[in-house]
Scaffold this motif. Structure first.
Motif, PDB file in Angstrom:
ATOM      1  N   ASN A 120     -44.245 -16.279 -81.161  1.00  0.00           N
ATOM      2  CA  ASN A 120     -42.825 -16.505 -81.431  1.00  0.00           C
ATOM      3  C   ASN A 120     -42.395 -15.952 -82.789  1.00  0.00           C
ATOM      4  O   ASN A 120     -43.204 -15.461 -83.596  1.00  0.00           O
ATOM      5  N   LYS A 121     -41.103 -16.077 -83.039  1.00  0.00           N
ATOM      6  CA  LYS A 121     -40.480 -15.472 -84.229  1.00  0.00           C
ATOM      7  C   LYS A 121     -41.042 -16.049 -85.521  1.00  0.00           C
ATOM      8  O   LYS A 121     -41.264 -15.326 -86.501  1.00  0.00           O
ATOM      9  N   TRP A 122     -41.268 -17.390 -85.548  1.00  0.00           N
ATOM     10  CA  TRP A 122     -41.788 -18.046 -86.771  1.00  0.00           C
ATOM     11  C   TRP A 122     -43.127 -17.438 -87.164  1.00  0.00           C
ATOM     12  O   TRP A 122     -43.386 -17.178 -88.346  1.00  0.00           O
ATOM     13  N   LEU A 123     -43.987 -17.198 -86.175  1.00  0.00           N
ATOM     14  CA  LEU A 123     -45.299 -16.618 -86.449  1.00  0.00           C
ATOM     15  C   LEU A 123     -45.177 -15.180 -86.942  1.00  0.00           C
ATOM     16  O   LEU A 123     -45.920 -14.755 -87.837  1.00  0.00           O
ATOM     17  N   GLU A 124     -44.242 -14.437 -86.366  1.00  0.00           N
ATOM     18  CA  GLU A 124     -44.030 -13.054 -86.818  1.00  0.00           C
ATOM     19  C   GLU A 124     -43.656 -13.022 -88.289  1.00  0.00           C
ATOM     20  O   GLU A 124     -44.219 -12.243 -89.077  1.00  0.00           O
ATOM     21  N   GLU A 125     -42.696 -13.898 -88.661  1.00  0.00           N
ATOM     22  CA  GLU A 125     -42.201 -13.877 -90.033  1.00  0.00           C
ATOM     23  C   GLU A 125     -43.202 -14.472 -91.012  1.00  0.00           C
ATOM     24  O   GLU A 125     -43.365 -13.971 -92.129  1.00  0.00           O
ATOM     25  N   THR A 126     -43.896 -15.554 -90.602  1.00  0.00           N
ATOM     26  CA  THR A 126     -44.800 -16.244 -91.523  1.00  0.00           C
ATOM     27  C   THR A 126     -46.112 -15.509 -91.694  1.00  0.00           C
ATOM     28  O   THR A 126     -46.633 -15.390 -92.813  1.00  0.00           O
ATOM     29  N   CYS A 127     -46.668 -15.025 -90.582  1.00  0.00           N
ATOM     30  CA  CYS A 127     -47.976 -14.349 -90.636  1.00  0.00           C
ATOM     31  C   CYS A 127     -47.858 -12.855 -90.921  1.00  0.00           C
ATOM     32  O   CYS A 127     -48.882 -12.196 -91.181  1.00  0.00           O
ATOM     33  N   ASP A 128     -46.625 -12.337 -90.848  1.00  0.00           N
ATOM     34  CA  ASP A 128     -46.402 -10.891 -91.013  1.00  0.00           C
ATOM     35  C   ASP A 128     -47.208 -10.099 -89.973  1.00  0.00           C
ATOM     36  O   ASP A 128     -47.793  -9.056 -90.268  1.00  0.00           O
ATOM     37  N   ILE A 129     -47.243 -10.655 -88.754  1.00  0.00           N
ATOM     38  CA  ILE A 129     -47.909 -10.003 -87.623  1.00  0.00           C
ATOM     39  C   ILE A 129     -46.892  -9.902 -86.493  1.00  0.00           C
ATOM     40  O   ILE A 129     -46.345 -10.922 -86.056  1.00  0.00           O
ATOM     41  N   THR A 130     -46.617  -8.690 -86.011  1.00  0.00           N
ATOM     42  CA  THR A 130     -45.610  -8.517 -84.974  1.00  0.00           C
ATOM     43  C   THR A 130     -46.119  -9.033 -83.633  1.00  0.00           C
ATOM     44  O   THR A 130     -47.326  -9.229 -83.441  1.00  0.00           O
ATOM     45  N   ARG A 131     -45.187  -9.217 -82.716  1.00  0.00           N
ATOM     46  CA  ARG A 131     -45.532  -9.684 -81.380  1.00  0.00           C
ATOM     47  C   ARG A 131     -46.440  -8.661 -80.687  1.00  0.00           C
ATOM     48  O   ARG A 131     -47.399  -9.036 -80.015  1.00  0.00           O
ATOM     49  N   ARG A 132     -46.157  -7.385 -80.875  1.00  0.00           N
ATOM     50  CA  ARG A 132     -46.963  -6.332 -80.254  1.00  0.00           C
ATOM     51  C   ARG A 132     -48.395  -6.351 -80.787  1.00  0.00           C
ATOM     52  O   ARG A 132     -49.348  -6.140 -80.036  1.00  0.00           O
ATOM     53  N   GLN A 133     -48.538  -6.621 -82.099  1.00  0.00           N
ATOM     54  CA  GLN A 133     -49.876  -6.668 -82.686  1.00  0.00           C
ATOM     55  C   GLN A 133     -50.662  -7.898 -82.230  1.00  0.00           C
ATOM     56  O   GLN A 133     -51.885  -7.831 -82.059  1.00  0.00           O
ATOM     57  N   ALA A 134     -49.956  -9.015 -82.020  1.00  0.00           N
ATOM     58  CA  ALA A 134     -50.640 -10.270 -81.723  1.00  0.00           C
ATOM     59  C   ALA A 134     -51.042 -10.397 -80.259  1.00  0.00           C
ATOM     60  O   ALA A 134     -52.156 -10.837 -79.941  1.00  0.00           O
ATOM     61  N   ILE A 135     -50.132 -10.014 -79.342  1.00  0.00           N
ATOM     62  CA  ILE A 135     -50.379 -10.240 -77.919  1.00  0.00           C
ATOM     63  C   ILE A 135     -51.585  -9.435 -77.440  1.00  0.00           C
ATOM     64  O   ILE A 135     -51.736  -8.249 -77.777  1.00  0.00           O
ATOM     65  N   ASN A 136     -52.453 -10.118 -76.694  1.00  0.00           N
ATOM     66  CA  ASN A 136     -53.712  -9.596 -76.142  1.00  0.00           C
ATOM     67  C   ASN A 136     -54.805  -9.439 -77.201  1.00  0.00           C
ATOM     68  O   ASN A 136     -55.892  -8.936 -76.893  1.00  0.00           O
ATOM     69  N   SER A 137     -54.501  -9.869 -78.437  1.00  0.00           N
ATOM     70  CA  SER A 137     -55.557  -9.903 -79.453  1.00  0.00           C
ATOM     71  C   SER A 137     -56.247 -11.248 -79.393  1.00  0.00           C
ATOM     72  O   SER A 137     -55.656 -12.263 -79.005  1.00  0.00           O
ATOM     73  N   ASN A 138     -57.508 -11.296 -79.799  1.00  0.00           N
ATOM     74  CA  ASN A 138     -58.254 -12.542 -79.783  1.00  0.00           C
ATOM     75  C   ASN A 138     -57.784 -13.455 -80.908  1.00  0.00           C
ATOM     76  O   ASN A 138     -57.474 -12.989 -82.017  1.00  0.00           O
ATOM     77  N   ILE A 139     -57.727 -14.755 -80.621  1.00  0.00           N
ATOM     78  CA  ILE A 139     -57.230 -15.723 -81.602  1.00  0.00           C
ATOM     79  C   ILE A 139     -58.053 -15.684 -82.894  1.00  0.00           C
ATOM     80  O   ILE A 139     -57.519 -15.874 -83.992  1.00  0.00           O
ATOM     81  N   LYS A 140     -59.342 -15.414 -82.750  1.00  0.00           N
ATOM     82  CA  LYS A 140     -60.212 -15.355 -83.924  1.00  0.00           C
ATOM     83  C   LYS A 140     -59.819 -14.191 -84.816  1.00  0.00           C
ATOM     84  O   LYS A 140     -59.736 -14.323 -86.051  1.00  0.00           O
ATOM     85  N   GLU A 141     -59.550 -13.028 -84.216  1.00  0.00           N
ATOM     86  CA  GLU A 141     -59.174 -11.856 -84.981  1.00  0.00           C
ATOM     87  C   GLU A 141     -57.834 -12.047 -85.685  1.00  0.00           C
ATOM     88  O   GLU A 141     -57.625 -11.571 -86.790  1.00  0.00           O
ATOM     89  N   VAL A 142     -56.925 -12.788 -85.018  1.00  0.00           N
ATOM     90  CA  VAL A 142     -55.580 -12.959 -85.569  1.00  0.00           C
ATOM     91  C   VAL A 142     -55.590 -13.868 -86.793  1.00  0.00           C
ATOM     92  O   VAL A 142     -54.982 -13.556 -87.823  1.00  0.00           O
ATOM     93  N   PHE A 143     -56.307 -15.004 -86.711  1.00  0.00           N
ATOM     94  CA  PHE A 143     -56.176 -16.019 -87.754  1.00  0.00           C
ATOM     95  C   PHE A 143     -57.301 -16.046 -88.783  1.00  0.00           C
ATOM     96  O   PHE A 143     -57.101 -16.521 -89.906  1.00  0.00           O
ATOM     97  N   ASN A 144     -58.462 -15.599 -88.433  1.00  0.00           N
ATOM     98  CA  ASN A 144     -59.576 -15.718 -89.378  1.00  0.00           C
ATOM     99  C   ASN A 144     -59.408 -14.848 -90.623  1.00  0.00           C
ATOM    100  O   ASN A 144     -60.123 -15.019 -91.606  1.00  0.00           O
TER     101      ASN A 144
END
Length: 463
Positions: A120-144
């Motif tokens: 969602n939008k909050w995650l895009e703005e807070t994490c500075d990770i776009t929806r395209r970059q996040a979707i289909n990526s592994n949760i470990k890769e995104v947050f660790n």
């Protein structure tokens, strides 16, 4: 009469390999049916069978057509219903997506393989990770990359839970800015193979900082309270020690004053007698102060011991008032009825309380105006009131005057007393399961009330 049948011809109606009926032809004579007639009847039976079969087929066709018509109506109704349901689902889905998109929290969906499916939008703005970059990526890769712990472990645990959810607080560092996040892992879906996890992310930095500040404040407060307790214990010990040490020279001083009053060292003139009387009064005041200090130190340590017995409360007050009157004070006593006023308690301590209240009332009564003390019996309660006609007590001081060393505005003007008398009276009342408080004596003055529960020796022993 019945007709005799000598000849009978029965012809079945065959249709589609089944017999659908039978035609019977009878005649009273024997051997009446010829071969030609038999052939005609067979042809007729076949034609009738065909006709009957056609009628049955027509009726079945009409019934089938009617059924198809009804099914068609039902199908149209079902299609319309499904269309409405789909429209509602789409509206709800749009609403949910709008809520998820604009909510002030991070919300995303992870499949059973640990791949992010929504962002969602909050995650895009807070994490500075776009929806395209996040979707289909592994949760470990995104947050660790900016979390201090592995969120994948909590995700895997949530997949195996049958109910409830898992919460995990983590420290997040995004571009050097430290925050506290709380992850909530909520499993959804039926079978394990179809399971997904909804992850809700809350920024709890403000709450965490407040909690840390609160804990720090509590620790400081506990430390300050401990120091105050230590100081209070040291003060109590010091007061007790000083009070005991003062008793010895005070006893010597009282002894010499007594010798001077008896003119053992020579006759006294009027001026000397006056000064000696002043000294004697001050010695009495000092003795009272020392006794009060000793009493309060004993009470603070919880060492006060009550010597309880049954006595007449009315007689006690009468004797106290008589002593004050003998000293020239304007004190009166009222006690309606002829009740026995038997009370089980520490007679000396109750006497001390009454003396404190009358003495205080006299201090604030101008020009020796009357102080009235009354005793009455309520419902299992003895009520004692001490009324003066002095300047009264401010509302803000009515509770504080029972605190140790506290002196109200009028007490400071008079400049007399230690501020311990009412504190001692309150503690004695507490030990007798009684109560004490002050109120206005309209139009002017103060009433100090005490309440003592009427108890037998057996009842008092329960406390």
């Amino acid at each position: 009469s019945s007709t005799e049948i000598s000849s009978l011809l029965s012809l079945p109606f065959p249709a589609s390999g089944e017999i659908i009926g039978v035609i019977n032809v009878s005649h009273p004579q024997t051997n009446v049916f010829t071969a030609n007639q038999l052939r005609v009847f067979i042809i007729l039976a076949n034609q009738i069978a065909v006709a009957v079969n056609n009628v049955n087929l027509f009726n079945q066709l009409v019934a089938s057509n009617h059924k198809l018509t009804n099914n068609e109506k039902k199908l149209k109704q079902k299609v319309a219903e499904l269309t409405r349901m789909n429209e509602n689902i789409q509206r709800v889905r749009f609403l949910n997506e709008s809520i998820v998109e604009n909510v002030q929290n991070g919300i995303f969906l992870v499949d059973k393989e640990g791949n992010v499916k929504t962002w969602n939008k909050w995650l895009e703005e807070t994490c500075d990770i776009t929806r395209r970059q996040a979707i289909n990526s592994n949760i470990k890769e995104v947050f660790n990359q900016f979390c201090d712990i592995d969120v994948e472990e909590s995700f895997k645990k949530s997949l195996t839970r049958k109910r409830g959810h898992i919460k995990k607080q983590v420290v997040v560092d995004i571009d050097g800015e430290r925050s506290f996040w709380e992850f909530g892992f909520i499993p959804c879906g039926g079978e394990t193979q179809q399971r997904q996890v909804i992850v809700v992310v809350n920024d709890v930095t403000a709450q965490k900082v407040k909690e840390e500040e609160r804990l720090s404040f509590i620790q400081k407060l506990e430390g300050a309270n401990k120091r105050l307790q230590d100081l209070n214990e040291a003060k109590t010990e010091f007061v007790s020690m000083v009070s005991h040490e003062l008793r010895i020279p005070l006893t010597v001083l009282k002894g010499y004053l007594s010798l001077f009053e008896d003119e053992r060292y020579g006759e006294l003139n009027a001026v000397q007698q006056e000064k000696l009387n002043i000294m004697a009064r001050k010695v009495v005041d000092l003795n009272v102060l020392i006794e009060e200090l000793l009493d309060i130190s004993i009470m603070e340590r919880g060492l006060i011991a009550l010597k309880k017995s049954t006595f007449n409360l009315k007689e006690l007050i009468v004797n106290i008032v008589r002593d004050f009157v003998a000293l020239g004070h304007n004190v009166e006593f009222e006690c309606p009825g002829r009740n026995a006023y038997k009370y089980f308690g520490d007679e000396e301590k109750i006497k001390q309380v009454i003396n404190i209240l009358i003495d205080n009332a006299l201090k604030f009564s101008p020009d020796n105006q009357k102080v009235l003390i009354s005793l009455s019996l309520g419902k299992n309660i003895y009520s004692v009131q001490v009324k003066d006609q002095g300047p009264g007590i401010k509302d803000s001081d009515k509770k504080k005057i029972f605190d140790k060393f506290y002196q109200g505005e009028n007490s400071k003007k008079i400049g007399h007393g230690s501020g311990l008398g009412l504190a001692i009276a309150k503690e004695i009342m507490k030990r007798h399961q009684g109560a004490i408080w002050a109120e206005d004596n309209k139009p002017h003055g103060t009433i100090v009330n005490i309440k003592l529960p009427v108890m037998t020796e057996k009842q008092a022993g329960a406390f």
